[in-house]
Design an enzyme around this catalytic site. Structure first.
Site, short mmCIF file in Angstrom:
data_model
loop_
_atom_site.label_atom_id
_atom_site.label_comp_id
_atom_site.label_asym_id
_atom_site.label_seq_id
_atom_site.Cartn_x
_atom_site.Cartn_y
_atom_site.Cartn_z
N TYR A 159 2.10 -8.67 5.11
CA TYR A 159 2.40 -10.01 4.61
C TYR A 159 3.79 -10.09 3.97
O TYR A 159 4.34 -11.17 3.80
CB TYR A 159 1.36 -10.47 3.58
CG TYR A 159 -0.01 -10.79 4.17
CD1 TYR A 159 -0.27 -10.64 5.53
CD2 TYR A 159 -1.04 -11.24 3.37
CE1 TYR A 159 -1.50 -10.91 6.06
CE2 TYR A 159 -2.29 -11.52 3.90
CZ TYR A 159 -2.52 -11.35 5.25
OH TYR A 159 -3.75 -11.63 5.78
N LYS A 200 -6.73 1.89 10.00
CA LYS A 200 -6.73 1.88 11.46
C LYS A 200 -5.86 3.07 11.88
O LYS A 200 -4.86 2.93 12.59
CB LYS A 200 -6.18 0.54 11.96
CG LYS A 200 -6.32 0.29 13.43
CD LYS A 200 -7.75 -0.01 13.86
CE LYS A 200 -7.81 -0.15 15.38
NZ LYS A 200 -9.19 -0.15 15.90
N ASP A 216 -12.25 -2.01 12.30
CA ASP A 216 -13.16 -2.72 13.21
C ASP A 216 -14.60 -2.33 12.92
O ASP A 216 -15.50 -3.17 12.87
CB ASP A 216 -12.78 -2.48 14.68
CG ASP A 216 -12.32 -1.06 14.97
OD1 ASP A 216 -12.17 -0.27 14.02
OD2 ASP A 216 -12.14 -0.74 16.15
N ASP A 268 -7.79 -8.97 3.14
CA ASP A 268 -7.89 -10.43 3.19
C ASP A 268 -9.11 -10.82 4.02
O ASP A 268 -9.94 -11.64 3.61
CB ASP A 268 -6.60 -10.97 3.84
CG ASP A 268 -6.46 -12.47 3.68
OD1 ASP A 268 -7.31 -13.08 3.02
OD2 ASP A 268 -5.49 -13.03 4.23
N ASP A 285 -13.25 -11.87 2.57
CA ASP A 285 -13.87 -13.17 2.87
C ASP A 285 -15.23 -12.97 3.56
O ASP A 285 -16.18 -13.71 3.29
CB ASP A 285 -12.96 -14.03 3.75
CG ASP A 285 -12.08 -14.93 2.90
OD1 ASP A 285 -11.88 -14.62 1.71
OD2 ASP A 285 -11.57 -15.95 3.43
#
Ligand code: NAD
Length: 358
Positions: A140, A190, A222, A246, A250
């Site tokens: 980000y 990852k 994943d 992020d 959620d």
């Protein structure tokens, strides 16, 4: 004497903050914490008054305070402003200005609300996990970034980067949090594809030598997304970078049924923090006494624990919320239709928590 800045913001912000403020005042008296508070402007309210979503005065006072309690920002009134002038920019700027690199998001399912989750009750009942997300680094913020080239042939790109000190400081927050809980830490990466997370994994392994009591394991993102909805109770603390955090936080939030119940903390290395509910300003219900104030009230509890070293006062708030839910009181967003429920508004819910505190 601890000093707290209160930032109500927009939409339901002032309503939920009024209730959280009353709860803060009550525990302040009951536990003789000597806290003083001051209101400052942020978001749309600040734009209306000063033209800026984060006035300098708000940032300066927040940096000098022990903690900041935040409501929510944004709303249709300001949606047509340019991006850098929008209310949400105020929140991003204060996070960066206070160097709040660690975002702590608990996902706790109260037994009374188990049927509000979209997952089967047996999968989520008793859920109590904490996601620790790096908040001011990673893709980000990484440079270079941009969109370049001729129309039709343009290329968009971002850079995912973390330095060892950045990984280490978020890792320490996560290991410390695990020490205070069930001592299980899952680091999400990852590392089969991204070098930045190969380094992430190495640093987490190195840090684990300093925390021999914490069981550390690694999971690809994943798989972590899948496991969160398959068997979320296997997790105690999860730590991950900005992008993965992020998304996963959620998903974890929705396991608990309502976004109106979820507090969060964002901390810097001095344990100064900004505490806020996970939801937004809910313009659709603003001013109607419909908002659930519990996420903000629980954010006060996190603030007392992490920034003000007042664990007893923090626990008292958590216990009061539990007893209010056990008594059957519900705001509309957490009502399940079960017998014994009584639907109340924001003000009455805050009042009930105050009563439970005495
Ligand atoms: P939202 O979280 O405000 O609302 C989503 C839905 O959840 C709405 O139906 C709302 O009524 C409901 N809801 C949210 N909080 C609730 C509460 N405490 N009690 C009962 N119901 C609640 O998200 P959105 O609708 O996508 O965004 C609305 C505005 O909030 C936008 O301007 C957005 O930019 C802003 N926003 C701000 C923050 C923040 O300040 N941290 C975060 C997200 C969105």
């Amino acid at each position: 004497m601890p000093n707290i800045i209160l930032l109500s913001g927009d939409g339901i912000g002032p309503e939920i903050m009024a209730e959280a403020g009353r709860v803060l005042n009550r525990v302040n008296e009951q536990h003789a914490l000597g806290i003083s508070t001051e209101q400052c402007l942020i978001g749309g309210a600040a734009i209306d008054a000063t033209g800026e979503p984060l006035p300098d005065e708000t940032l300066t006072k927040s940096k000098d305070a022990d903690a900041v309690l935040f409501g929510a920002v944004g709303g249709p009134k300001w949606d047509s402003l340019p991006m850098h002038k929008r209310p949400e920019k105020g929140l991003l700027k204060i996070r960066a200005g206070m160097d709040l690199f660690a975002n702590l998001r608990p996902a706790l399912l109260y037994p009374e609300l188990a049927s509000a989750s979209t997952l089967r009750e047996e999968v989520v009942s008793g859920l109590d996990l904490l996601i620790v997300r790096e908040l001011i680094g990673g893709i980000y913020f990484g440079e270079p970034r941009g969109i370049e080239g001729e129309p039709g042939q343009r290329v968009g790109y971002n850079t995912d980067r973390y330095s060892e000190p950045e990984i280490e400081r978020i890792g320490r927050i996560a290991f410390d949090a695990a020490m205070a809980r069930d001592k299980k830490l899952c680091s999400v990466d990852k590392a089969n594809v991204l070098e930045v997370t190969v380094l992430w994994r190495e640093v987490m392994e190195r840090l684990s030598q300093e925390y021999p009591d914490v069981e550390l394991w690694h999971m690809y993102v994943d798989n972590a997304a899948m496991q969160l909805v398959r068997a979320p109770k296997q997790f105690d603390v999860m730590v991950t970078g900005n992008l993965f955090g992020d998304i996963l936080s959620d998903a974890a939030a929705m396991l608990t049924g309502s976004i109106g119940m979820l507090p969060s903390a964002s901390l810097n290395s001095q344990k100064q923090g900004l505490y806020e509910p996970c939801h937004g300003s809910a313009p659709d219900i603003a001013g109607q006494d419909l908002a659930n104030p519990l996420a903000t009230i629980l954010s006060v509890s996190m603030m007392l624990l992490h920034s003000l070293n007042a664990p007893k006062a923090a626990q008292a708030i958590e216990d009061a919320v539990k007893s209010v839910l056990a008594s059957g009181l519900r705001t509309k967003d957490i009502a399940t239709g079960a017998s014994g429920e009584q639907i109340v508004g924001c003000r009455a819910m805050g009042e009930a928590v105050l009563k439970a505190l005495t």
